[in-house]
Design an enzyme around this catalytic site. Sequence first.
Site, PDB file in Angstrom:
ATOM      1  N   ARG A  50       0.839  -1.198   0.000  1.00 33.58           N
ATOM      2  CA  ARG A  50       0.000   0.000   0.000  1.00 33.58           C
ATOM      3  C   ARG A  50       0.877   1.253   0.000  1.00 33.58           C
ATOM      4  NH1 ARG A  50      -2.561   0.181   4.842  1.00 33.58           N
ATOM      5  NH2 ARG A  50      -1.561   2.096   5.488  1.00 33.58           N
ATOM      6  N   TYR A  97     -13.209  18.396 -15.433  1.00 37.61           N
ATOM      7  CA  TYR A  97     -13.880  17.093 -15.394  1.00 37.61           C
ATOM      8  C   TYR A  97     -14.960  17.099 -14.294  1.00 37.61           C
ATOM      9  CZ  TYR A  97     -14.260  12.040 -14.684  1.00 37.61           C
ATOM     10  OH  TYR A  97     -14.720  10.761 -14.522  1.00 37.61           O
ATOM     11  N   ASP A 104      -4.700  19.475 -14.526  1.00 39.21           N
ATOM     12  CA  ASP A 104      -5.031  18.164 -15.089  1.00 39.21           C
ATOM     13  C   ASP A 104      -4.542  18.181 -16.531  1.00 39.21           C
ATOM     14  OD1 ASP A 104      -6.295  15.987 -16.345  1.00 39.21           O
ATOM     15  OD2 ASP A 104      -8.035  16.079 -15.017  1.00 39.21           O
ATOM     16  N   LYS A 147      -6.502   7.117 -19.513  1.00 42.23           N
ATOM     17  CA  LYS A 147      -6.662   7.648 -20.873  1.00 42.23           C
ATOM     18  C   LYS A 147      -5.411   7.311 -21.697  1.00 42.23           C
ATOM     19  CE  LYS A 147     -10.358   9.406 -19.053  1.00 42.23           C
ATOM     20  NZ  LYS A 147     -11.097   8.389 -18.342  1.00 42.23           N
TER      21      LYS A 147
HETATM   22  C1  LIG Z   1      -9.991  15.115 -17.752  1.00 45.71           C
HETATM   23  C2  LIG Z   1     -10.173  13.974 -16.785  1.00 45.71           C
HETATM   24  N1  LIG Z   1      -9.527  14.019 -15.622  1.00 45.71           N
HETATM   25  C3  LIG Z   1      -9.669  13.037 -14.706  1.00 45.71           C
HETATM   26  C4  LIG Z   1     -10.482  11.952 -14.945  1.00 45.71           C
HETATM   27  C5  LIG Z   1     -10.649  10.904 -13.866  1.00 45.71           C
HETATM   28  O1  LIG Z   1      -9.882   9.790 -14.118  1.00 45.71           O
HETATM   29  P1  LIG Z   1     -10.260   8.297 -13.662  1.00 45.71           P
HETATM   30  O2  LIG Z   1     -11.467   7.898 -14.429  1.00 45.71           O
HETATM   31  O3  LIG Z   1      -9.033   7.520 -13.987  1.00 45.71           O
HETATM   32  O4  LIG Z   1     -10.537   8.358 -12.179  1.00 45.71           O
HETATM   33  C6  LIG Z   1     -11.135  11.832 -16.165  1.00 45.71           C
HETATM   34  C7  LIG Z   1     -11.971  10.632 -16.451  1.00 45.71           C
HETATM   35  O5  LIG Z   1     -12.704  10.563 -17.398  1.00 45.71           O
HETATM   36  C8  LIG Z   1     -11.007  12.899 -17.102  1.00 45.71           C
HETATM   37  O6  LIG Z   1     -11.671  12.876 -18.275  1.00 45.71           O
END
Ligand SMILES: Cc1ncc(COP(=O)(O)O)c(C=O)c1O
Length: 392
Positions: free
Chosen positions: A54, A107, A180, A205
């Site tokens: 962990r 997001y 992000d 992604k």
């Molecule tokens: C721009 C963006 N940031 C963060 C995330 C979150 O990632 P996760 O689905 O791996 O938790 C997503 C998920 O679709 C996203 O599109």
Amino acid sequence: MKLETMLAHHGEDRATYHGAVVPPLFQNSLFTFESWEGIDAAFDDRANAYIYSRGGNPTVRLAEEKIASLAGGERALLFGSGMAAISAALMHVLEPGDHVVAVKNIYGPTNNFLNVYLRRKMHIETTFVSGEDVQEFEAALTSKTKLIYLESPSSAVFSLQDIEAVAVLASANHIRTIIDNSWATPIFQKPLAMGIDLEVHSCSKYLAGHSDLVAGVVIGRERDITDIATCEFELLGGKMAPFEAWLLIRSLRTLPLRMRQHQENALHVARFLEQHAKIRRVHYPGLESHPQYDLGRKQMTGYSGLLSFELATQDLTQIKRFVNSLKLFHIGVSWGGHESLIYAPAISYLKELPLERFSALGLSVSHMRISVGLENAEDLIADLRQSLEMLK
Ligand SMILES: Cc1ncc(COP(=O)(O)O)c(C=O)c1O
């Protein structure tokens, strides 16, 4: 070493694993010690030692070292999902009563985490701005502002923020910054070099790119990442599984190649859509028609494969027919994988948001988001063309 070579070789020492061309998968929960002194020394260096998976694991660490080097950060920390990484980074920076300035089109769950969870549980207030103008960030700052949160390009409409200018503003006001960077990936955009404190990604992604794992990462300075590792990471337990890190190491080797192909395919598709009579507008930072094309050229070296467009019709029956007639673009929520996908934000947003908030995000029922995959671009265009022909 150049990027491609680094991703293939960095951190790999075949001599220690019998010359195997693929590094081993350390699929174990704990590490044992020869002596009291051995485990005692490991506890003195918790952020680096291997004690319990962990806290850290050699397969996960190898993937972290490659990602840190790719992004130009001192250290990276992998999590079980993008949201685990993002929430840990936010909780690392913020204290009860703080104020945040964030981009409104981030997001959705990140928006909820700030605007609902942290507001209720920690009395943290967030002001949302479009992010297109640095003055908007400046005007939103208060004496309590601790953080500016960016996502450039942002979700859904792909608007940009001037990353360097925001970093300068933040540092002059002793405010931390998080971005992000899942859309551009460090292949096309390097926010840490532009002065941003922490870079977060959904590795689910492009970094993983095969739609076979869910993961997230935070990258930044040694001090920040070590603090997160010994606090939010270890206490909340959002660790990444070694097997998924092993798959991610495989994926990273082809990341530069895949990104080049995503870009080439997406540009083809975007140009086709832009000239089509049944399309009102295409949102893609790689098109000269994007309102912030020059800013994109200044801060990115390329574009990924996620874009959106608006159909000319607002008739929901017609819109559904278009989506349902596609054969190569499958309907799905994620993006960044080898496969092409389509998603209409209206499907989920209208369940969660009142129509005014949906429209305030710059969205309508005719808005389509596509993730352009690695198939042949001509085939993808033919699929879109035949589906557009279904529209009256
Ligand atoms: C721009 C963006 N940031 C963060 C995330 C979150 O990632 P996760 O689905 O791996 O938790 C997503 C998920 O679709 C996203 O599109």
